[in-house]
Design an enzyme around this catalytic site. Structure first.
Site, PDB file in Angstrom:
ATOM      1  N   LYS A  51       0.486  -1.396   0.130  1.00  0.00           N
ATOM      2  CA  LYS A  51      -0.172  -0.205  -0.235  1.00  0.00           C
ATOM      3  C   LYS A  51       0.868   1.230  -0.274  1.00  0.00           C
ATOM      4  CE  LYS A  51      -1.335   3.436   3.251  1.00  0.00           C
ATOM      5  NZ  LYS A  51      -1.992   3.960   2.024  1.00  0.00           N
ATOM      6  N   GLU A  71      10.472   2.559   9.616  1.00  0.00           N
ATOM      7  CA  GLU A  71      11.175   3.367   9.294  1.00  0.00           C
ATOM      8  C   GLU A  71      11.006   4.262   9.948  1.00  0.00           C
ATOM      9  OE1 GLU A  71      14.531   2.521   8.853  1.00  0.00           O
ATOM     10  OE2 GLU A  71      14.986   0.441   8.634  1.00  0.00           O
ATOM     11  N   CYS A 125      13.849  12.125   6.094  1.00  0.00           N
ATOM     12  CA  CYS A 125      13.843  11.538   7.350  1.00  0.00           C
ATOM     13  C   CYS A 125      15.372  11.664   8.434  1.00  0.00           C
ATOM     14  CB  CYS A 125      13.585   9.679   7.639  1.00  0.00           C
ATOM     15  SG  CYS A 125      13.991   9.116   6.347  1.00  0.00           S
ATOM     16  N   GLU A 154      10.384  16.949  14.340  1.00  0.00           N
ATOM     17  CA  GLU A 154      10.325  16.594  12.829  1.00  0.00           C
ATOM     18  C   GLU A 154       9.446  18.149  12.059  1.00  0.00           C
ATOM     19  OE1 GLU A 154       8.674  13.234  11.199  1.00  0.00           O
ATOM     20  OE2 GLU A 154      11.145  12.754  10.283  1.00  0.00           O
TER      21      GLU A 154
HETATM   22  P1  NAD Z   1       2.435   8.784   7.367  1.00  0.00           P
HETATM   23  O1  NAD Z   1       2.806   7.847   8.934  1.00  0.00           O
HETATM   24  O2  NAD Z   1       1.609   9.625   7.749  1.00  0.00           O
HETATM   25  O3  NAD Z   1       1.824   7.778   6.316  1.00  0.00           O
HETATM   26  C1  NAD Z   1       3.276   7.084   6.061  1.00  0.00           C
HETATM   27  C2  NAD Z   1       1.965   5.692   5.068  1.00  0.00           C
HETATM   28  O4  NAD Z   1       0.841   4.644   6.443  1.00  0.00           O
HETATM   29  C3  NAD Z   1       1.333   5.964   4.310  1.00  0.00           C
HETATM   30  O5  NAD Z   1       0.914   4.867   3.458  1.00  0.00           O
HETATM   31  C4  NAD Z   1       0.038   6.583   5.401  1.00  0.00           C
HETATM   32  O6  NAD Z   1      -1.435   5.792   4.307  1.00  0.00           O
HETATM   33  C5  NAD Z   1      -0.562   5.497   6.481  1.00  0.00           C
HETATM   34  N1  NAD Z   1      -0.776   5.330   7.397  1.00  0.00           N
HETATM   35  C6  NAD Z   1      -1.408   6.278   7.839  1.00  0.00           C
HETATM   36  N2  NAD Z   1      -1.724   6.162   9.098  1.00  0.00           N
HETATM   37  C7  NAD Z   1      -1.744   4.694   8.764  1.00  0.00           C
HETATM   38  C8  NAD Z   1      -2.520   3.892  10.026  1.00  0.00           C
HETATM   39  N3  NAD Z   1      -3.803   3.962  11.381  1.00  0.00           N
HETATM   40  N4  NAD Z   1      -2.270   2.018   9.483  1.00  0.00           N
HETATM   41  C9  NAD Z   1      -1.530   1.477   9.068  1.00  0.00           C
HETATM   42  N5  NAD Z   1      -0.650   2.351   7.476  1.00  0.00           N
HETATM   43  C10 NAD Z   1      -1.155   4.284   8.247  1.00  0.00           C
HETATM   44  O7  NAD Z   1       3.860   9.431   6.617  1.00  0.00           O
HETATM   45  P2  NAD Z   1       4.048  10.926   5.446  1.00  0.00           P
HETATM   46  O8  NAD Z   1       3.520  11.436   6.081  1.00  0.00           O
HETATM   47  O9  NAD Z   1       3.627   9.934   4.420  1.00  0.00           O
HETATM   48  O10 NAD Z   1       5.229  10.177   5.369  1.00  0.00           O
HETATM   49  C11 NAD Z   1       6.562  11.312   5.679  1.00  0.00           C
HETATM   50  C12 NAD Z   1       7.688  10.606   7.576  1.00  0.00           C
HETATM   51  O11 NAD Z   1       7.788   9.415   7.377  1.00  0.00           O
HETATM   52  C13 NAD Z   1       7.942  11.473   8.112  1.00  0.00           C
HETATM   53  O12 NAD Z   1       8.322  11.119  10.031  1.00  0.00           O
HETATM   54  C14 NAD Z   1       8.685  10.443   7.817  1.00  0.00           C
HETATM   55  O13 NAD Z   1      10.347  10.571   8.959  1.00  0.00           O
HETATM   56  C15 NAD Z   1       8.948   9.178   7.716  1.00  0.00           C
HETATM   57  N6  NAD Z   1      10.006   8.541   6.333  1.00  0.00           N
HETATM   58  C16 NAD Z   1      11.038   7.435   7.475  1.00  0.00           C
HETATM   59  C17 NAD Z   1      12.099   6.707   6.577  1.00  0.00           C
HETATM   60  C18 NAD Z   1      13.125   6.107   7.356  1.00  0.00           C
HETATM   61  O14 NAD Z   1      13.651   4.737   6.256  1.00  0.00           O
HETATM   62  N7  NAD Z   1      12.993   6.240   8.958  1.00  0.00           N
HETATM   63  C19 NAD Z   1      12.009   6.990   6.013  1.00  0.00           C
HETATM   64  C20 NAD Z   1      10.892   7.971   4.806  1.00  0.00           C
HETATM   65  C21 NAD Z   1      10.084   8.821   5.537  1.00  0.00           C
END
Ligand code: NAD
Length: 476
Positions: free
Chosen positions: A171, A246, A280, A380
């Protein structure tokens, strides 16, 4: 206008059960560029069932068979690098050159490293005690990815499943469906058996949660915010699934007076602003030794003011817009918090750069005289906003660097090799860059503390997708 109203399940593009839709927007001007249909738990059931059926035979393929498929995947990924890059530029605003040379290139870099890792991974080992160890694919893996490095994250999850003989349901972020669809086309063309890879679009609560809690999913690999990662872990707990996470970061960049200050500060600012600050592992907290702090402030200001901001469709080394309005409002609120809490605004600040009022562009911003307890040092921001914090001693620098909920990456700038090693050893973070040299494809990527658990990339990324079995040697 693109209408994305089918999902890739069981080797074909199928009409989903979900009926809800959401707009796909271009962050450069907020125009609507398409419509995405969001899936339902029924779509997840269908995809998991396809993956479960495919696991029966795909899990028993030989390493050579899987390596041959990965080489085919590599050839097609190379051919479609430009398509992946254009999709990401359109859907999340990655500037054209960076989108091609870094974002889309990551699908190739990770794949080459996974091929090398799989090639070198023994299928069977005899332990010193004579017992025999084998590695097996874990089962159906649910994968949930974010919008900021869309293809990088998909590659880091999908390829190890394909490499180890696991099957998967992906997803992707509902905000970056265009590049995800192209990736599905690439996997399809490579000739993977039906059901090995499945793609279901949808939001977190509707589709992500259904994947995380599904009884036939053996493992969930999640990348995104710490908030959503915690929810995924909760949903996965009753099924005792393996969960790799991650998550976010607030990475320190320790600048010692004995480094090549001019170069290291300029690069540190550029790295913080790269991908419009939406990484991130971005070095967002610059810790600077007091003896060179005033000079460092001048250099950081100069570098930030030289940072070009422009339309993502143009080639060049500029940064683009933030990816949406929510992100824009959040970054503005954080800049306001920095001002309210008394940090010194060196350059940038609230509002949009001149001439770029239509999209979600922000001004590259640097705060100095920041205390590590301030909101802008703890949370962040996910925008091109750097905070500078002075320190007196190496000991204090390490203490400030580690005083964070996160532990994804850390950066060290020093001319002294012994200090670089000493400091790197004491930083509580998974990935350490030194004097502008980051880590490469094939190295494990992942964090300590609230930055998550598990490691992606190379041999460690493969091992996360495997069960370990040990058997007694045969005795007649
Ligand atoms: P997000 O957590 O809002 O969404 C990430 C994914 O999770 C999306 O596909 C979203 O639809 C899904 N999601 C949201 N709520 C959920 C739930 N309750 N259950 C299951 N899935 C759910 O994050 P974002 O805004 O898309 O991305 C930014 C974040 O990602 C930042 O915090 C960034 O630091 C982190 N990030 C981390 C890494 C790493 O490797 N550590 C890499 C890239 C981004």
């Amino acid at each position: 206008m693109q209408t994305l109203d089918t999902f890739y399940i069981g080797g074909a593009w199928v009409t989903p059960d979900g009926q809800a839709t959401m707009p796909i927007r271009n962050p450069a001007d907020n125009s609507r560029i398409g419509t995405l249909t969001l899936g339902s738990p029924t779509d997840v059931d269908r995809a998991v069932s396809a993956a479960k059926n495919a696991f029966e035979s795909f899990s028993r393929t030989t390493k050579d068979e899987r390596l041959a498929l990965l080489h085919k995947l590599l050839e097609i990924t190379r051919r479609r690098q430009g398509d992946l890059a254009r999709a990401m530029t359109t859907e999340m605003g990655a500037p054209a050159t960076m989108s091609h040379d870094v974002q889309a290139a990551s699908a190739i870099g990770h794949l080459e490293a996974f091929i090398a890792a799989l090639d070198g991974l023994p299928e069977e080992e005899t332990l010193p005690n004579g017992d025999i160890l084998t590695r097996e694919p874990i089962g159906v893996v649910g994968m949930i990815t974010p919008w900021n490095w869309p293809i990088n994250q998909i590659a880091l999850k999908v390829i190890p499943a394909l490499a180890t003989g696991a099957t998967c349901v992906l997803k992707p972020s509902e905000h970056t469906p265009l590049s995800a669809n192209i990736y599905a086309e690439i996997v399809h063309e490579a000739g993977y058996p039906a059901g090995v890879f499945n793609l279901v679009h949808g939001d977190g609560p509707g589709v992500g949660a259904a994947i995380a809690g599904h009884p036939d999913v053996a493992m969930v690999s999640f990348t995104g915010s710490t908030r959503a990662g915690t929810e995924v872990s909760r949903a996965a707990a009753p099924g005792v699934k393996r969960v790799t996470l991650e998550l976010g970061g607030k990475s320190p960049n320790l600048v010692f007076a004995d480094c090549d200050l001019e170069t290291r500060i300029a690069e540190g600012v550029a790295e913080c602003f790269d991908n419009t600050g939406q990484s991130c592992n971005a070095p967002t907290r610059m810790l600077v030794e007091r003896s060179c702090y005033d000079r460092a402030k001048q250099l950081a200001r100069r570098a930030a003011e030289a940072q070009k901001v422009d339309e993502p469709a143009k080639a060049g080394d500029h940064i683009g817009p933030l990816f949406d309005e929510i992100q824009y409002d959040r970054v503005q609120a954080m800049i306001q918090a920095g001002i309210d809490e008394g940090a010194t605004l060196l350059t940038g600040g609230l509002g949009k750069p001149e001439g770029l009022e239509d999209g979600w562009f922000v001004r590259p911003t640097v705060f100095a005289d920041v205390d590590n307890a301030m909101t802008i040092a703890r949370e962040e921001i996910f925008g091109p906003v750097l905070v500078m914090i002075p320190f007196e001693t190496e000991e204090e620098a390490i203490a400030i660097a580690n005083d964070t909920d996160y532990g994804l990456a850390a950066f060290v700038q020093t001319g002294d090799a012994a200090r670089a090693r000493r400091v790197a050893d004491r930083l509580r973070a998974g990935v350490i860059a030194i004097n502008g040299r980051g880590t490469d494809y094939g190295s494990p990527f992942g964090g300590y503390k609230k930055s998550g658990n598990g490691r992606e990339g190379g041999v460690f990324g493969l091992e996360d997708y495997q069960e370990i079995k040990v058997r007694a040697p045969f005795v007649a």
